[in-house]
Write an enzyme that holds these catalytic residues in place. Structure first.
Site, PDB file in Angstrom:
ATOM      1  N   ARG A 114     -11.349 -10.170  -1.494  1.00 43.96           N
ATOM      2  CA  ARG A 114     -12.245 -10.977  -2.328  1.00 43.96           C
ATOM      3  C   ARG A 114     -11.791 -12.433  -2.401  1.00 43.96           C
ATOM      4  NH1 ARG A 114     -11.459  -7.099  -7.345  1.00 43.96           N
ATOM      5  NH2 ARG A 114     -11.167  -5.670  -5.598  1.00 43.96           N
ATOM      6  N   LYS A 138       0.841  -1.212   0.000  1.00 46.50           N
ATOM      7  CA  LYS A 138       0.000   0.000   0.000  1.00 46.50           C
ATOM      8  C   LYS A 138       0.867   1.249   0.000  1.00 46.50           C
ATOM      9  CE  LYS A 138      -4.301  -1.452   2.134  1.00 46.50           C
ATOM     10  NZ  LYS A 138      -5.121  -1.253   0.918  1.00 46.50           N
TER      11      LYS A 138
HETATM   12  N1  BES Z   1      -8.790  -3.231   2.651  1.00 44.16           N
HETATM   13  C1  BES Z   1      -8.733  -2.611   1.380  1.00 44.16           C
HETATM   14  C2  BES Z   1      -9.916  -1.696   1.089  1.00 44.16           C
HETATM   15  C3  BES Z   1     -10.080  -0.486   1.963  1.00 44.16           C
HETATM   16  C4  BES Z   1      -9.567   0.728   1.547  1.00 44.16           C
HETATM   17  C5  BES Z   1     -10.768  -0.566   3.152  1.00 44.16           C
HETATM   18  C6  BES Z   1      -9.740   1.837   2.350  1.00 44.16           C
HETATM   19  C7  BES Z   1     -10.937   0.551   3.950  1.00 44.16           C
HETATM   20  C8  BES Z   1     -10.425   1.760   3.536  1.00 44.16           C
HETATM   21  C9  BES Z   1      -8.680  -3.658   0.284  1.00 44.16           C
HETATM   22  O1  BES Z   1      -8.070  -4.841   0.594  1.00 44.16           O
HETATM   23  C10 BES Z   1      -7.931  -3.056  -0.873  1.00 44.16           C
HETATM   24  O2  BES Z   1      -6.792  -2.771  -0.702  1.00 44.16           O
HETATM   25  N2  BES Z   1      -8.613  -2.879  -1.988  1.00 44.16           N
HETATM   26  C11 BES Z   1      -8.034  -2.278  -3.149  1.00 44.16           C
HETATM   27  C12 BES Z   1      -8.524  -3.046  -4.350  1.00 44.16           C
HETATM   28  C13 BES Z   1      -7.749  -2.766  -5.610  1.00 44.16           C
HETATM   29  C14 BES Z   1      -6.322  -3.217  -5.461  1.00 44.16           C
HETATM   30  C15 BES Z   1      -8.414  -3.462  -6.755  1.00 44.16           C
HETATM   31  C16 BES Z   1      -8.472  -0.819  -3.217  1.00 44.16           C
HETATM   32  O3  BES Z   1      -9.579  -0.494  -2.804  1.00 44.16           O
HETATM   33  O4  BES Z   1      -7.671  -0.012  -3.664  1.00 44.16           O
HETATM   34 ZN    ZN Z   2      -5.963  -4.839   0.374  1.00 47.32          ZN
END
Ligand code: BES
Ligand code: ZN
Ligand code: ZN
Length: 494
Positions: free
Chosen positions: A345, A270
């Site tokens: 997912r 991240k």
């Molecule tokens: N846990 C995150 C989503 C999230 C983001 C929750 C902000 C709470 C606050 C999830 O696992 C994630 O990282 N999703 C990605 C998906 C993408 C890589 C397709 C996202 O939302 O950027």
């Molecule tokens: Zn994630």
């Protein structure tokens, strides 16, 4: 901090004034006139006891009557415990207003041992929302050392609808429990810790817990691919079921919760790092479904409920999965990994497929902090709800508006499915080519495949599962979103 007590007490002068604080709700009519929701005779008795005029007191403050507006005056009378009258504006007395007033009162006595009798909500519908919000407005969590333990307030409301107060108590308790889990930092909150917490929250003969770990997880390709990134100490599948005697023919609700105990993003780390800091709350879906099933022996619905907590840490390590890996989900579907940060997912897909294959659910509902995209259209106050069942969406939406866990029915846009095609597996797990945006929609389309032909609902709580500010019913951090909504909805099933 312990949960405040909440009880129904007779609406009589002596009992009402036997609290440290008495909250008097008021509305300001369009004419500018002030009105109180309590009987004129009770107003007169309070005025006589303290030798004051409530309208005059409020006029001094130029009250607007906005929901949650608070004015406080010291009072005293021989032999009376009450030392403060707290005037609280009721706005238009909408459900949102009744929750706002409750939270404002809760915050007023947060961290103290004061007792507060609220004379602000009286109808069957309002009393529960108001009482839940009072309790939740006091929520605090920290691990500060050497501090005096925060004290716990006591709340009272009228006993005209005692069963609503009892239900409020249950709801507030399990939202509180879910919050405690979400607020716990991830160096403590491993998947194994989630197991021990589950066991201590489900010590009731009508609740049954089954846990799979290590070799027992064979077949759970998503949970293993994500969770094997961490030796801390590996993923866990937790199944909690509520199926009391005589429940065989009741509808079966299966809830699947995303239980990522920390989400670094994995190899697709991240960035910027600020996006990672809040990721201890990436198990808020699992916390919510646990809260719901743990409440069932007290709610006693005419439904069987099973919660599946898909617990894993998404770490960055030598055993992390890589972009371009191909994994096999529960049930055999193969998936090409594109971005290891889309881990939620993968663990949910295993849970949905498991439920479809073994649990014969009448309703299959997953709850997950799944995509940042879910917050783009809806902000942080509404969760994105996906389902093909329009009537069910409407029903859940109505329960959400009342309880405060508000949801919005989003479209499952079939044309976007082509973005989940892969040249090397059944699916690509992120929608890359072509890129439609709508990341929350494409994530939902991915999950739908694993729910088979079931009556499936997906709740993306990425925005609502956590609050950025300490305000109203929510502390900064985990909110416990979903617990009130699902308890309320399940309680109405037949
Ligand atoms: N846990 C995150 C989503 C999230 C983001 C929750 C902000 C709470 C606050 C999830 O696992 C994630 O990282 N999703 C990605 C998906 C993408 C890589 C397709 C996202 O939302 O950027
Ligand atoms: Zn994630
Ligand atoms: Zn995540």
């Amino acid at each position: 901090m312990d949960i405040p007590t909440l009880d129904a007490r007779p609406l009589e002068l002596g009992t009402v004034l036997d609290s440290d604080c008495v909250a008097v709700g008021f509305s300001k009519l369009e004419s500018g006139e002030i009105s109180f929701p309590i009987s004129t005779s009770l107003v007169r008795k309070i005025e006589a006891k303290f030798q004051l005029n409530l309208i005059d007191e409020l006029s001094f403050f130029s009250a607007t009557g906005k929901a949650g507006e608070i004015f406080e005056i010291p009072v005293s009378a021989e032999g009376v415990r009450c030392q403060r009258l707290i005037f609280v504006g009721l706005g238009k007395q909408s459900p949102v207003d009744m929750r706002t007033t409750g939270a404002a009162l809760g915050r007023k006595v947060r961290g103290t041992s004061r007792s507060l009798y609220s004379l602000a909500a009286f109808s069957r519908g309002d009393i529960r929302l108001h009482a839940v919000a009072m309790v939740l407005g006091t929520y605090q969590w920290n691990l500060k050392s050497g501090q005096k333990k925060s004290e716990t307030p006591k709340f009272y409301v009228g006993d005209t609808h005692a069963s609503e107060v009892a239900r409020a108590k249950i709801m507030a308790t399990y939202v509180w429990r879910a919050r405690d889990l979400i607020h716990t930092p991830s160096n403590i909150k491993t998947p194994a810790w989630m197991v021990s917490q589950t066991k201590s929250l489900t010590k009731h003969p009508d609740l049954n817990v089954k846990v799979l770990s290590g070799k027992e997880l064979k077949g759970f390709g998503g949970l293993l691919a994500v969770g094997n990134s961490s030796p801390n100490p590996g993923p866990r599948f937790i199944q909690v079921s509520y199926a009391p005697k005589g429940s065989k023919n009741w509808p079966h609700v299966v809830l699947v919760g995303k239980g990522i105990t920390y989400d670094t993003g994995g190899v697709t780390l991240k960035r910027p790092v600020e996006h990672m800091v809040s990721m201890k709350s990436d198990m808020a879906g699992a916390a919510a479904v646990l809260g719901v099933v743990a409440a069932m022996p007290e709610v006693k619905p005419k439904a069987r409920v099973t919660a599946l907590l898909m617990c894993a840490e998404n770490a960055l390590s030598a055993t992390s999965q890589r972009p371009s890996d191909v994994i096999t989900q529960y049930g055999g579907t193969t998936v090409e990994i594109i971005n290891t940060d889309a881990e939620g997912r993968l663990v949910l897909a295993d849970g949905l497929a498991y439920a479809d294959m073994h649990l014969n659910p009448d309703y299959l509902i997953d709850v997950a902090t799944l995509t940042g995209a879910a917050t783009h259209g809806l902000g942080r106050q509404y969760a994105a709800l996906y389902t093909r069942n329009v009537a069910l969406a409407k029903d859940l939406q109505a329960h959400g508006e009342r309880t405060g866990d508000r949801v919005w029915h989003m479209p499952l846009i079939d044309d976007y499915k082509i973005a989940l095609e892969s040249s090397v597996a059944d699916f690509s797990h992120t929608a890359d080519k072509p890129k439609f945006s709508g990341g929350s929609v494409t994530a939902a389309l991915f999950l739908e495949h694993f729910a088979g032909q079931r009556n499936w609902v997906h709740l993306d709580i990425a925005g609502t599962g956590r609050s950025d500010t300490d305000a109203g019913e929510n502390p900064k951090g985990g909110t416990g979103f979903g617990v009130r909504l699902l308890i309320d909805w399940i309680a109405g099933l037949e």
